[in-house]
Design an enzyme around this catalytic site. Structure first.
Site, mmCIF file in Angstrom:
data_model
loop_
_atom_site.group_PDB
_atom_site.id
_atom_site.type_symbol
_atom_site.label_atom_id
_atom_site.label_comp_id
_atom_site.label_asym_id
_atom_site.label_seq_id
_atom_site.Cartn_x
_atom_site.Cartn_y
_atom_site.Cartn_z
ATOM 1 N N ASN A 34 0.817 -1.210 0.000
ATOM 2 C CA ASN A 34 0.000 0.000 0.000
ATOM 3 C C ASN A 34 0.851 1.260 0.000
ATOM 4 O OD1 ASN A 34 -2.059 -1.772 0.089
ATOM 5 N ND2 ASN A 34 -2.579 -1.455 2.237
ATOM 6 N N VAL A 35 0.305 2.290 -0.644
ATOM 7 C CA VAL A 35 1.043 3.554 -0.786
ATOM 8 C C VAL A 35 0.477 4.622 0.148
ATOM 9 C CG1 VAL A 35 1.681 3.037 -3.177
ATOM 10 C CG2 VAL A 35 -0.447 4.283 -2.736
ATOM 11 N N HIS A 62 5.777 -0.754 -2.854
ATOM 12 C CA HIS A 62 5.358 0.039 -4.018
ATOM 13 C C HIS A 62 5.449 1.539 -3.763
ATOM 14 C CE1 HIS A 62 2.930 -3.736 -5.458
ATOM 15 N NE2 HIS A 62 4.223 -3.831 -5.695
ATOM 16 N N CYS A 72 11.327 13.823 -9.356
ATOM 17 C CA CYS A 72 11.426 14.171 -10.773
ATOM 18 C C CYS A 72 11.660 12.903 -11.591
ATOM 19 C CB CYS A 72 12.564 15.160 -10.974
ATOM 20 S SG CYS A 72 12.918 15.464 -12.703
ATOM 21 N N CYS A 83 15.533 13.523 -13.226
ATOM 22 C CA CYS A 83 16.769 13.582 -12.431
ATOM 23 C C CYS A 83 16.622 12.901 -11.067
ATOM 24 C CB CYS A 83 17.256 15.031 -12.254
ATOM 25 S SG CYS A 83 16.273 15.994 -11.090
ATOM 26 N N CYS A 133 10.213 20.127 -12.560
ATOM 27 C CA CYS A 133 11.353 20.161 -11.643
ATOM 28 C C CYS A 133 12.132 21.458 -11.825
ATOM 29 C CB CYS A 133 12.234 18.953 -11.976
ATOM 30 S SG CYS A 133 13.785 18.902 -11.089
HETATM 31 C C1 BJW Z 1 -10.108 -7.364 1.961
HETATM 32 C C2 BJW Z 1 -11.011 -6.493 2.480
HETATM 33 C C3 BJW Z 1 -11.018 -6.389 3.866
HETATM 34 C C4 BJW Z 1 -11.257 -6.371 0.384
HETATM 35 N N1 BJW Z 1 -10.177 -7.118 4.579
HETATM 36 N N2 BJW Z 1 -9.251 -8.103 2.606
HETATM 37 C C5 BJW Z 1 6.036 -12.271 -12.814
HETATM 38 C C6 BJW Z 1 4.917 -12.908 -13.327
HETATM 39 C C7 BJW Z 1 3.937 -12.172 -13.975
HETATM 40 C C8 BJW Z 1 4.051 -10.795 -14.134
HETATM 41 C C9 BJW Z 1 5.153 -10.155 -13.625
HETATM 42 C C10 BJW Z 1 6.129 -10.903 -12.975
HETATM 43 N N3 BJW Z 1 7.089 -10.021 -12.542
HETATM 44 C C11 BJW Z 1 6.738 -8.768 -12.918
HETATM 45 C C12 BJW Z 1 5.578 -8.828 -13.579
HETATM 46 C C13 BJW Z 1 4.891 -7.648 -14.146
HETATM 47 C C14 BJW Z 1 4.063 -6.892 -13.130
HETATM 48 C C15 BJW Z 1 2.939 -7.823 -12.655
HETATM 49 O O1 BJW Z 1 2.971 -8.431 -11.619
HETATM 50 N N4 BJW Z 1 1.885 -7.902 -13.446
HETATM 51 C C16 BJW Z 1 0.745 -8.755 -13.111
HETATM 52 C C17 BJW Z 1 -0.482 -7.879 -12.903
HETATM 53 C C18 BJW Z 1 0.587 -9.791 -14.168
HETATM 54 N N5 BJW Z 1 4.860 -6.393 -12.004
HETATM 55 C C19 BJW Z 1 5.559 -5.262 -12.099
HETATM 56 O O2 BJW Z 1 5.595 -4.621 -13.137
HETATM 57 C C20 BJW Z 1 6.338 -4.820 -10.885
HETATM 58 N N6 BJW Z 1 7.674 -4.530 -11.245
HETATM 59 C C21 BJW Z 1 8.579 -5.495 -11.486
HETATM 60 O O3 BJW Z 1 8.333 -6.677 -11.335
HETATM 61 O O4 BJW Z 1 9.802 -5.024 -11.912
HETATM 62 C C22 BJW Z 1 10.720 -5.957 -12.508
HETATM 63 C C23 BJW Z 1 10.266 -6.204 -13.932
HETATM 64 C C24 BJW Z 1 10.009 -5.135 -14.759
HETATM 65 C C25 BJW Z 1 9.594 -5.357 -16.071
HETATM 66 C C26 BJW Z 1 9.405 -6.664 -16.537
HETATM 67 C C27 BJW Z 1 9.647 -7.734 -15.679
HETATM 68 C C28 BJW Z 1 10.106 -7.496 -14.364
HETATM 69 C C29 BJW Z 1 5.762 -3.514 -10.364
HETATM 70 C C30 BJW Z 1 4.383 -3.659 -9.819
HETATM 71 C C31 BJW Z 1 3.828 -2.287 -9.418
HETATM 72 C C32 BJW Z 1 2.383 -2.364 -8.964
HETATM 73 N N7 BJW Z 1 1.865 -1.042 -8.840
HETATM 74 C C33 BJW Z 1 0.511 -0.858 -8.334
HETATM 75 C C34 BJW Z 1 0.174 0.642 -8.397
HETATM 76 C C35 BJW Z 1 0.915 1.408 -7.286
HETATM 77 C C36 BJW Z 1 0.688 2.871 -7.363
HETATM 78 C C37 BJW Z 1 -0.746 3.274 -7.142
HETATM 79 O O5 BJW Z 1 -1.312 3.033 -6.060
HETATM 80 O O6 BJW Z 1 -1.304 3.861 -8.066
HETATM 81 O O7 BJW Z 1 0.427 -1.343 -6.980
HETATM 82 S S1 BJW Z 1 -0.710 -1.851 -9.179
HETATM 83 C C38 BJW Z 1 -1.700 -2.168 -7.763
HETATM 84 O O8 BJW Z 1 -1.705 -3.614 -7.508
HETATM 85 C C39 BJW Z 1 -0.947 -1.521 -6.569
HETATM 86 C C40 BJW Z 1 -1.061 -2.595 -5.507
HETATM 87 O O9 BJW Z 1 -0.066 -2.431 -4.536
HETATM 88 C C41 BJW Z 1 -0.945 -3.869 -6.325
HETATM 89 C C42 BJW Z 1 -1.487 -5.082 -5.629
HETATM 90 O O10 BJW Z 1 -2.854 -4.966 -5.405
HETATM 91 P P1 BJW Z 1 -3.501 -5.534 -4.054
HETATM 92 O O11 BJW Z 1 -2.984 -4.786 -2.918
HETATM 93 O O12 BJW Z 1 -3.378 -6.999 -4.019
HETATM 94 O O13 BJW Z 1 -5.039 -5.083 -4.255
HETATM 95 P P2 BJW Z 1 -6.212 -5.835 -5.048
HETATM 96 O O14 BJW Z 1 -7.248 -4.836 -5.339
HETATM 97 O O15 BJW Z 1 -5.697 -6.620 -6.190
HETATM 98 O O16 BJW Z 1 -6.785 -6.900 -3.999
HETATM 99 C C43 BJW Z 1 -7.462 -6.452 -2.839
HETATM 100 C C44 BJW Z 1 -7.827 -7.679 -1.999
HETATM 101 O O17 BJW Z 1 -8.344 -7.221 -0.763
HETATM 102 C C45 BJW Z 1 -8.887 -8.586 -2.619
HETATM 103 O O18 BJW Z 1 -8.427 -9.935 -2.594
HETATM 104 C C46 BJW Z 1 -10.090 -8.427 -1.689
HETATM 105 O O19 BJW Z 1 -10.857 -9.625 -1.553
HETATM 106 C C47 BJW Z 1 -9.428 -8.065 -0.400
HETATM 107 N N8 BJW Z 1 -10.245 -7.293 0.521
HETATM 108 N N9 BJW Z 1 -11.697 -5.892 1.416
HETATM 109 C C48 BJW Z 1 -9.294 -7.959 3.946
HETATM 110 N N10 BJW Z 1 -11.892 -5.541 4.467
HETATM 111 ZN ZN ZN Z 2 14.661 17.008 -12.313
#
Ligand code: BJW
Ligand code: ZN
Length: 248
Positions: free
Chosen positions: A100-101, A117, A125, A128, A146
């Site tokens: 979470n952010v 994240h 920026c 830079c 910037c």
């Molecule tokens: C409750 C509830 C309650 C409801 N109590 N529960 C390997 C395999 C496949 C793909 C990849 C891989 N490695 C890398 C990738 C690519 C990509 C990726 O994973 N893609 C998949 C989607 C397929 N990953 C990346 O690009 C990452 N970088 C990386 O790996 O770099 C190296 C690399 C680069 C290039 C190529 C290869 C490697 C970076 C990932 C960045 C994610 N960013 C975000 C946005 C952040 C900024 C913003 O906020 O705007 O992060 S995306 C979004 O998803 C956010 C979250 O942190 C993240 C995860 O989501 P989360 O937290 O799980 O939320 P939800 O909504 O999915 O689920 C909520 C859950 O809560 C549900 O289950 C509900 O049931 C539950 N819930 N109420 C408890 N009360």
């Molecule tokens: Zn700059």
């Protein structure tokens, strides 16, 4: 509700590692990503959460983050966040890893939170890397530039295709390998590398418990599944911790 094995682990585990996702902030009024009413039902992740999307339409992406920041600033940590902070002194160590952010864990009192994240509060920026925080007006809907290099200023979150902060990812991996009990809470387990951490923990012998009111891709693999919302499950865990453990 909790198995005897889980209760025993809560009582006796030395090292506890926790991974949280957007679901833990849902009850604080912050939208998740992949639930039916989540952000990705309304917005395209490639447009809003990638460098290419930002470069194509910087003002749109910037104004979306400004809007989300306002929600985060108005939100308050919930009972689950407070219970998590309450138990941190009872384990040696408790490592809290969050995707979470919103910094709600820190606002509830959790220390040394590993932000996989980044966070939505800070900015830097794109060109830079210089930090730009204090001078950003929350009302400003156009992307600021910037004053060092003229590059576009962006929120300090990790977008798709970007590397996670290396030291944070390293510490998260190490804490997943080296724990007795691992809790994965409020995350769909769809986004890597975060989604791999519970599996690492399990492969290294930890007891892995998923806390989520819904099924996820990980549900069948977890050693135990607690189908409760964070704000209910976490205070129940804290209750057991405070009854049976002493502070370290
Ligand atoms: C409750 C509830 C309650 C409801 N109590 N529960 C390997 C395999 C496949 C793909 C990849 C891989 N490695 C890398 C990738 C690519 C990509 C990726 O994973 N893609 C998949 C989607 C397929 N990953 C990346 O690009 C990452 N970088 C990386 O790996 O770099 C190296 C690399 C680069 C290039 C190529 C290869 C490697 C970076 C990932 C960045 C994610 N960013 C975000 C946005 C952040 C900024 C913003 O906020 O705007 O992060 S995306 C979004 O998803 C956010 C979250 O942190 C993240 C995860 O989501 P989360 O937290 O799980 O939320 P939800 O909504 O999915 O689920 C909520 C859950 O809560 C549900 O289950 C509900 O049931 C539950 N819930 N109420 C408890 N009360
Ligand atoms: Zn700059």
């Amino acid at each position: 509700m909790f198995s005897q094995e889980f209760i025993e682990k809560i009582k006796t585990a030395e090292r506890l590692t926790v991974l949280t996702g957007a679901g833990v902030s849902a009850e604080s009024g912050i939208a998740t990503f992949r639930d039916p009413d989540g952000l990705w039902a309304q917005f395209n992740p490639q447009e809003m959460a990638s460098v290419d999307g930002f470069m194509s339409n910087p003002d749109l992406v910037w104004s979306w983050y400004q809007y989300r920041r306002e929600t985060v600033f108005k939100a308050k940590p919930n009972a689950g966040h407070f219970a998590m902070a309450e138990i941190q002194d009872y384990f040696d160590p408790l490592t809290l890893i969050t995707q979470n952010v919103d910094q709600l864990h820190q606002r509830a009192g959790s220390e040394n939170v590993l932000e996989l994240h980044g966070n939505i509060i800070e900015n830097h920026c794109l060109d830079c890397g210089e930090s730009h925080d204090d001078e950003i007006d929350i009302q400003n809907k156009e992307v600021p530039v910037c004053n060092f290099c003229g590059g576009k200023i962006r929120p300090s979150v990790v977008w798709f295709g970007e590397m996670l902060p290396e030291d944070v990812l390293y510490q998260a991996g190490a804490a997943s390998e080296d724990c007795d009990l691992f809790l994965t809470i409020g995350t769909s387990g769809e986004v890597y590398p975060a989604a791999g951490l519970p599996m690492i923990a399990q492969d290294y012998g930890a007891y892995v418990v998923e806390i989520n009111p819904n099924e996820t891709v990980y549900s069948n693999r977890a050693d135990e599944k607690i189908m409760l919302p964070f704000s209910q499950a976490m205070p129940m865990i804290a209750e057991i911790v405070k009854k049976y453990r002493t502070k370290v």
